[in-house]
Write a protein that holds these residues in place. Structure first.
Motif, mmCIF file in Angstrom:
data_model
loop_
_atom_site.group_PDB
_atom_site.id
_atom_site.type_symbol
_atom_site.label_atom_id
_atom_site.label_comp_id
_atom_site.label_asym_id
_atom_site.label_seq_id
_atom_site.Cartn_x
_atom_site.Cartn_y
_atom_site.Cartn_z
ATOM 1 N N GLN A 96 0.719 -1.246 0.232
ATOM 2 C CA GLN A 96 -0.235 0.193 0.133
ATOM 3 C C GLN A 96 0.829 1.471 -0.331
ATOM 4 N N VAL A 97 0.418 2.634 -0.678
ATOM 5 C CA VAL A 97 1.569 3.361 -1.023
ATOM 6 C C VAL A 97 0.196 4.395 0.447
ATOM 7 N N GLU A 98 1.246 5.253 0.569
ATOM 8 C CA GLU A 98 0.841 6.114 1.866
ATOM 9 C C GLU A 98 1.212 7.947 1.801
ATOM 10 N N LEU A 99 0.379 8.665 1.892
ATOM 11 C CA LEU A 99 0.813 10.009 1.599
ATOM 12 C C LEU A 99 0.614 10.438 3.094
ATOM 13 N N MET A 120 -0.038 13.779 -8.265
ATOM 14 C CA MET A 120 1.243 13.482 -8.407
ATOM 15 C C MET A 120 1.531 12.608 -8.157
ATOM 16 N N LEU A 121 1.299 11.582 -6.928
ATOM 17 C CA LEU A 121 1.593 10.549 -6.716
ATOM 18 C C LEU A 121 0.849 9.505 -8.173
ATOM 19 N N MET A 132 -3.340 2.386 -8.359
ATOM 20 C CA MET A 132 -3.538 3.165 -6.249
ATOM 21 C C MET A 132 -5.133 2.480 -7.044
ATOM 22 N N TYR A 133 -6.165 1.740 -5.721
ATOM 23 C CA TYR A 133 -6.824 1.607 -5.705
ATOM 24 C C TYR A 133 -7.779 2.337 -4.536
ATOM 25 N N ALA A 134 -8.607 3.317 -3.798
ATOM 26 C CA ALA A 134 -8.530 3.681 -2.896
ATOM 27 C C ALA A 134 -9.731 3.291 -2.803
ATOM 28 N N VAL A 135 -10.416 2.156 -1.607
ATOM 29 C CA VAL A 135 -10.610 1.159 -1.032
ATOM 30 C C VAL A 135 -10.073 0.678 0.116
#
Length: 424
Positions: A96-99, A120-121, A132-135
């Motif tokens: 997972q990627v995190e900001l 930008m990510l 990236m999946y917003a789930v």
């Protein structure tokens, strides 16, 4: 929320040779006093090299894609620069990627900057086929750890003894977190701490949108992500008494009695950071682990132990709200607006506590049935309405009123209608 991050104990000169000294240090750095002015957020996304069922990206691929913004966990020589909006990128055990945003005084500015950093990510990752999946929960893939770091190996081993939920939490879930300042003085800190816990079950239900989690035991839940957290490790995730008169002192006592997750050593995948099972930081401090570990803890060890605590609201200088599912699209702005508005001033905090009183401890029901429970649904609608009426920015008011209407109609953030009555 970098401005109020915990300082290293080594920078303070604080003595932690006794439990009393260690508790005093923890209370001071975890609950920094000052006018509550700033808000921050952390957003997580599941990732795949292709569609949602595709393999997880490996660290080397993520490091190449992120370049100068890559965290040192996957690129040790990286400068780990913040994105233009101030957010820093991290990578979680399952890819997972995190900001993590910079803190801002205005939640609208925070959301604008974080939204730009999100775009930008995506632009950095997409040329390398990383999506990236917003789930909030992975519905199709079994949990698989891609980060080969000793911290996560120790975490996997410790949580693995408790069942499947540790691996699921680490690799197959994503959250939206909101951070706010702790408060001006002890009384305000107590009110804000207790309010964030009191409103938790209702807000968790309002934003629950993870009914499917691959690898989870059978059962129908509104938030499988929260189910994983609640079943993970109660000593680490659920403080014994979140409704505290003196949060700084009581959090410090609790923190020292949480079992060690790991004993930090060299940053090498071959190193074993395993801690003696069941041993607490207090045990280590008093010398009970001299034979097993061979040394007493230093101040850096205490700092690191604090990062291994995962309560639903965590004190890290500021207060981190950790009970919200990742939201579809850009809808994460709504819980940011909600938490910020409900903490606007002491009168609003007190009213939020009153509205949430009947559901303040109903964490399991919130995660299991969510808005299907009439009492939880009523609290969610009333809290979101209070937030909307308190918010000053038109965009925040509009989003919060829409969320209140959605909840009143028993609809999740994804638009699905929640069935009446209790779920199986």
């Amino acid at each position: 929320m970098a401005v109020t991050a915990i300082r290293s104990v080594a920078e303070t000169g604080t003595d932690i040779s006794s439990r009393a000294a260690a508790e005093a240090y923890v209370g001071g750095v975890c609950f920094k006093q000052g006018p509550p002015q700033l808000v921050g957020a952390e957003l997580e996304w599941l990732t795949a090299v292709g569609d949602p069922s595709a393999p997880r990206p490996q660290p080397a691929l993520l490091a190449t894609a992120l370049g100068q913004y890559a965290p040192t966990s996957i690129a040790p020589q990286s400068p780990a620069l913040p994105l233009p909006g101030g957010s820093r990128v991290t990578v979680e055990p399952g890819g997972q990627v995190e900001l993590s945003s910079a803190p801002y005084a205005d939640p609208v500015e925070l959301c604008d900057r974080l939204r730009a950093d999100t775009r930008m990510l995506q632009e950095l990752l997409e040329p390398h086929s990383v999506r990236m999946y917003a789930v909030a929960a992975d519905a199709v893939r079994q949990p698989q750890r891609v980060l080969r770091l000793p911290r996560y190996a120790a975490m996997e081993s410790t949580f693995g003894r408790l069942g499947p939920f540790g691996a699921l939490m680490m690799c197959n879930t994503a959250a939206a977190q909101v951070s706010i300042d702790a408060g001006t003085d002890a009384a305000e800190i107590a009110a804000r701490w207790n309010a964030l816990y009191a409103i938790g079950p209702a807000l968790a239900a309002a934003f629950a949108c993870s009914p499917s989690l691959s690898g989870a035991p059978e059962g129908t839940w509104a938030s499988q992500r929260m189910r994983a957290w609640l079943r993970l490790d109660t000593t680490r995730v659920r403080p014994p008494g979140p409704h505290w008169a003196e949060p700084a002192a009581e959090y410090a006592r609790w923190a020292l009695d949480v079992p060690l997750l790991c004993v930090r050593g060299a940053e090498s995948a071959e190193c074993d950071w395993a801690a003696p099972p069941g041993a607490t930081f207090a045990d280590w401090l008093c010398g009970a682990l001299d034979d097993e570990i061979g040394r007493r803890p230093g101040r850096e060890d205490l700092d690191y132990h604090l990062t291994t605590l995962f309560p639903l609201v965590r004190a890290s200088g500021h207060l981190e709200v950790r009970y919200l599912d990742a939201q579809p699209g850009d809808d994460w702005v709504v819980p940011v607006y909600a938490v910020t508005a409900l903490m606007t001033d002491p009168a609003t905090v007190a009213e939020a506590i009153r509205l949430a009183a009947a559901t303040a401890d109903r964490w399991v029901e919130s995660a299991r049935v969510g808005l299907a429970d009439p009492e939880i649904r009523t609290a969610a609608v009333e809290l979101l309405t209070l937030a909307a009426d308190t918010a000053t920015a038109p965009v925040a008011r509009a989003g919060l009123h829409a969320a209140a209407r959605r909840c009143s109609h028993r609809r999740t953030p994804t638009g699905d209608r929640v069935p009446s009555g209790s779920w199986a």
